[in-house]
Write a protein that holds these residues in place. Structure first.
Motif, mmCIF file in Angstrom:
data_model
loop_
_atom_site.group_PDB
_atom_site.id
_atom_site.type_symbol
_atom_site.label_atom_id
_atom_site.label_comp_id
_atom_site.label_asym_id
_atom_site.label_seq_id
_atom_site.Cartn_x
_atom_site.Cartn_y
_atom_site.Cartn_z
ATOM 1 N N UNK A 315 0.857 -1.183 0.000
ATOM 2 C CA UNK A 315 0.000 0.000 0.000
ATOM 3 C C UNK A 315 0.895 1.235 0.000
ATOM 4 N N UNK A 316 0.743 2.067 -1.023
ATOM 5 C CA UNK A 316 1.487 3.322 -1.146
ATOM 6 C C UNK A 316 0.523 4.485 -0.895
ATOM 7 N N UNK A 317 0.999 5.511 -0.211
ATOM 8 C CA UNK A 317 0.154 6.676 0.063
ATOM 9 C C UNK A 317 0.858 7.949 -0.383
ATOM 10 N N UNK A 318 0.055 8.904 -0.820
ATOM 11 C CA UNK A 318 0.538 10.225 -1.236
ATOM 12 C C UNK A 318 0.105 11.238 -0.189
ATOM 13 N N UNK A 319 1.028 12.008 0.375
ATOM 14 C CA UNK A 319 0.635 13.002 1.380
ATOM 15 C C UNK A 319 -0.332 14.027 0.790
ATOM 16 N N UNK A 320 -1.265 14.538 1.610
ATOM 17 C CA UNK A 320 -2.192 15.566 1.099
ATOM 18 C C UNK A 320 -1.443 16.852 0.803
ATOM 19 N N UNK A 321 -1.824 17.503 -0.285
ATOM 20 C CA UNK A 321 -1.159 18.754 -0.661
ATOM 21 C C UNK A 321 -1.657 19.918 0.175
ATOM 22 N N UNK A 322 -2.966 19.953 0.367
ATOM 23 C CA UNK A 322 -3.549 21.109 1.048
ATOM 24 C C UNK A 322 -4.856 20.683 1.683
ATOM 25 N N UNK A 323 -5.007 20.944 2.971
ATOM 26 C CA UNK A 323 -6.236 20.567 3.668
ATOM 27 C C UNK A 323 -7.295 21.626 3.628
ATOM 28 N N UNK A 324 -7.025 22.767 2.987
ATOM 29 C CA UNK A 324 -7.995 23.862 2.941
ATOM 30 C C UNK A 324 -8.879 23.691 1.719
ATOM 31 N N UNK A 325 -10.154 23.298 1.946
ATOM 32 C CA UNK A 325 -11.047 23.043 0.819
ATOM 33 C C UNK A 325 -11.342 24.308 0.024
ATOM 34 N N UNK A 326 -11.215 25.477 0.674
ATOM 35 C CA UNK A 326 -11.511 26.716 -0.049
ATOM 36 C C UNK A 326 -10.448 27.017 -1.094
ATOM 37 N N UNK A 327 -9.252 26.390 -0.948
ATOM 38 C CA UNK A 327 -8.183 26.624 -1.913
ATOM 39 C C UNK A 327 -8.243 25.669 -3.092
ATOM 40 N N UNK A 426 -5.957 0.077 18.007
ATOM 41 C CA UNK A 426 -6.191 -1.041 17.097
ATOM 42 C C UNK A 426 -5.650 -0.757 15.715
ATOM 43 N N UNK A 427 -5.734 0.505 15.289
ATOM 44 C CA UNK A 427 -5.394 0.848 13.909
ATOM 45 C C UNK A 427 -4.599 2.139 13.870
ATOM 46 N N UNK A 428 -3.887 2.323 12.772
ATOM 47 C CA UNK A 428 -3.144 3.551 12.520
ATOM 48 C C UNK A 428 -3.933 4.384 11.513
ATOM 49 N N UNK A 429 -4.035 5.676 11.771
ATOM 50 C CA UNK A 429 -4.763 6.557 10.870
ATOM 51 C C UNK A 429 -3.854 7.637 10.297
ATOM 52 N N UNK A 430 -3.972 7.901 9.008
ATOM 53 C CA UNK A 430 -3.175 8.946 8.364
ATOM 54 C C UNK A 430 -4.050 9.713 7.379
ATOM 55 N N UNK A 431 -3.643 10.940 7.076
ATOM 56 C CA UNK A 431 -4.276 11.734 6.034
ATOM 57 C C UNK A 431 -3.467 11.570 4.759
ATOM 58 N N UNK A 432 -4.154 11.529 3.636
ATOM 59 C CA UNK A 432 -3.431 11.338 2.375
ATOM 60 C C UNK A 432 -4.206 11.970 1.216
ATOM 61 N N UNK A 433 -3.510 12.126 0.112
ATOM 62 C CA UNK A 433 -4.112 12.686 -1.086
ATOM 63 C C UNK A 433 -4.313 11.653 -2.177
ATOM 64 N N UNK A 434 -3.794 10.447 -1.966
ATOM 65 C CA UNK A 434 -3.956 9.365 -2.928
ATOM 66 C C UNK A 434 -3.471 8.062 -2.311
ATOM 67 N N UNK A 435 -3.993 6.943 -2.814
ATOM 68 C CA UNK A 435 -3.609 5.619 -2.309
ATOM 69 C C UNK A 435 -3.462 4.678 -3.503
#
Length: 576
Positions: A315-327, A426-435
């Protein structure tokens, strides 16, 4: 915020056409309609605009004829009467079950009615006239969609002023065909009376059209009649009366969509979840228990916890670029031929293509649990976490390789409804921009002839000692299975319009629309708290009456000779 009325009218008010009327002053405020009775108590009643789903009033033609109050009462009271239909919450909880209510106002002059209706429409007191296609799945969940439509939705639509069209699904994936062919100019919204599965089909049908960029702007909604009902629960519309109210008033919010791509296969879109491992196995295997309703998920999950599988894969993940939905851009990039949204990292579908930086590989030997979730609830009974916002342009991934039965069972027993499932380790959680998911074994789980071992380490002695599962598992998309193969998942931010209650808001959202939603929510909670106080007082009085009745009865039984003789407990003494 000013609470001064924006318009005031004199009228005679009551709660039903046949109940006792009282002279009252009717006020139109910024967010609520209120009236004060001219009685000894000067009691005031209030209705939030966001709870009004219909009204009855004289026609425009009738309002042009002037009559005084005496003649009106003698001839036709309806000529100066307005009846407002609304939902009333009696408990300070927006997830509680409201009740249908109405308020009747008899004006002195027809011109007052006309002025009231004009001002009310300016303030958006009543639902806006719209055209809605209701799609009913009579076989969804436990088969209650037809009953919900007839007993809840249709009575609320009667005085809504909406132009309604009904259509029934007749075969599997019929909703996809309907959404793919629907005339976008004929309707202002599409609402399903079913579960999450039919809403998933609607989204995929709309986004598979040549005019997908226009189709995605058609608001969609759901009135829950399925087994899982995760979307409705997350939006605060699990109660069908609230869902029907939301559909009638037509408030919408932007919603992110997951785009799932596989090599040489049609793209699939998800508005709820993608899962692999225990949750997907339990979800799809629960179909055999469909007759149990929402309990089928708990039964299937418990069975799968006991017989947990260890799935190999990368499983590969891409970090999120920007968390601001207004942008985020309001319109997503198109594919070169404009037939679908662009696949930004489509080259990764090539089996020989290794994801470049900033993609990173998760370091787990196998997976027992992997979940991408776009809403806070996993089912109507499982509140997963409040960390999720469905319109912030960020994907949230949870994963685990835990195999200990008690470690998995305890969170699902203790934290199903408190939002703390993710806090138990129980689980690990991360934010990402793609999987990007590359399963070690590919194929259709139900067709052994399609099974193919992609990662040869699956057959090694080390893998055997670890108990690695050597068959493909289920890839679950909103409760529907998709082929288990190399899959790229990207997010399409703010991509579709979902119907929500006017008071919907997220605590972390600071946008003006969400702030206004909190104002409306607080107003309903304030009024329902007052109602709860009345209920508590009635309940308290009832308890005291019950205690008094028990006391009198006990006294009669144990101390009253006349009662004992009358009831046959004892016999009268023999008189010689």
């Amino acid at each position: 915020m000013s609470k001064q009325p924006l318009a005031t009218f004199e009228c005679i008010a009551s709660f039903t056409p046949s109940s006792n009327p009282f002279t009252a002053t009717l006020n139109l405020g910024l967010h609520e309609l209120s009236w004060t009775f001219r009685d000894a108590n000067n009691s005031t009643c209030r209705i939030p605009y966001s709870c009004i789903f219909g009204y009855q009033a004289p026609s425009e033609t009738a309002l042009d004829i002037e009559q005084d109050v005496e003649e009106l009462i003698r001839t036709a009271v309806e000529g100066k009467q307005v009846i407002i239909h609304y939902l009333e919450f009696t408990m300070p909880n927006l997830n509680s079950a409201p009740r249908l209510a109405q308020a009747c106002f008899l004006f002195h002059q027809r011109s007052d009615v006309k002025q009231f209706l004009t001002r009310a429409k300016e303030l958006k007191v009543f639902p806006k006239q719209r055209r809605i296609l209701f799609l009913i799945n009579p076989k969804g969940g436990v088969g209650r969609a037809q009953t919900i439509s007839n007993t809840i939705v249709k009575p609320m639509l009667e005085h809504s002023g909406l132009e309604v069209t009904e259509q029934y699904t007749e075969y599997a994936r019929h909703a996809v065909d309907i959404a793919h062919k629907v005339d976008l100019n004929a309707f202002d919204a599409l609402v399903v009376i079913s579960g999450d599965g039919v809403l998933h089909e609607i989204i995929n049908g709309l986004l598979s059209r040549p005019d997908w960029d226009q189709a995605r702007r058609l608001p969609v909604g759901v009135i829950s009649a399925g087994s899982g009902n995760a979307i409705a629960t997350s939006l605060g519309t699990r109660n069908q009366y609230v869902a029907a109210l939301a559909a009638i008033r037509g408030e919408t919010a932007k919603m992110d969509i997951f785009s799932m791509s596989q090599l040489d296969r049609p793209r699939i879109y998800s508005m709820l979840l993608f899962s692999w491992g225990m949750t997907s196995d339990a979800d799809l295997e629960s179909e055999r228990y469909r007759w149990l309703g929402h309990l089928r998920f708990e039964i299937a999950a418990f069975v799968r916890m006991i017989r947990l599988r260890r799935y190999p894969g990368k499983v590969y993940v891409l970090p999120p670029k920007d968390g601001d939905s207004s942008a985020l851009p309001p319109t997503p990039p198109h594919s070169p031929d404009n037939t679908a949204p662009e696949i930004r990292h489509g080259s990764l579908l090539n089996p020989d293509q290794e994801p470049p930086k900033p993609w990173r590989l998760l370091d787990l030997p196998y997976y027992t649990f992997l979940l991408l979730l776009n809403h806070s609830s996993l089912t109507e009974d499982v509140f997963f976490t409040n960390e999720i916002r469905f319109n912030d342009g960020i994907m949230r991934l949870w994963y685990s390789c835990e195999t200990r039965f008690w470690k998995i069972l305890m969170p699902f027993v203790m934290d199903q409804q408190n939002g703390k499932l993710v806090e138990r380790g129980l689980m690990t959680g991360i934010k990402c921009g793609g999987v990007l998911i590359v399963p070690g074994v590919e194929g259709n789980p139900n067709d052994p002839s399609t099974h193919e071992i992609v990662d040869q380490s699956v057959t090694s002695e080390a893998a055997k000692k670890q108990g690695i599962y050597t068959k493909p598992g289920f890839f679950d998309v909103d409760g529907e299975a998709m082929p288990t193969t190399r899959t790229l998942i990207e997010i399409l931010p703010n991509f579709v319009e979902i119907i929500v209650p006017e008071w919907y808001n997220h605590p972390d959202d600071k946008e003006e629309k969400s702030v206004l939603g909190r104002v409306k929510a607080d107003l309903i909670l304030e009024l329902s708290a007052n109602k709860q106080g009345e209920v508590d007082r009635i309940w308290e009085a009832g308890k005291w009456l019950g205690v008094m009745a028990l006391t009198v009865t006990a006294y009669a039984i144990f101390f009253s000779e006349e009662f004992q003789i009358w009831s046959g407990i004892s016999r009268p003494a023999h008189v010689v």
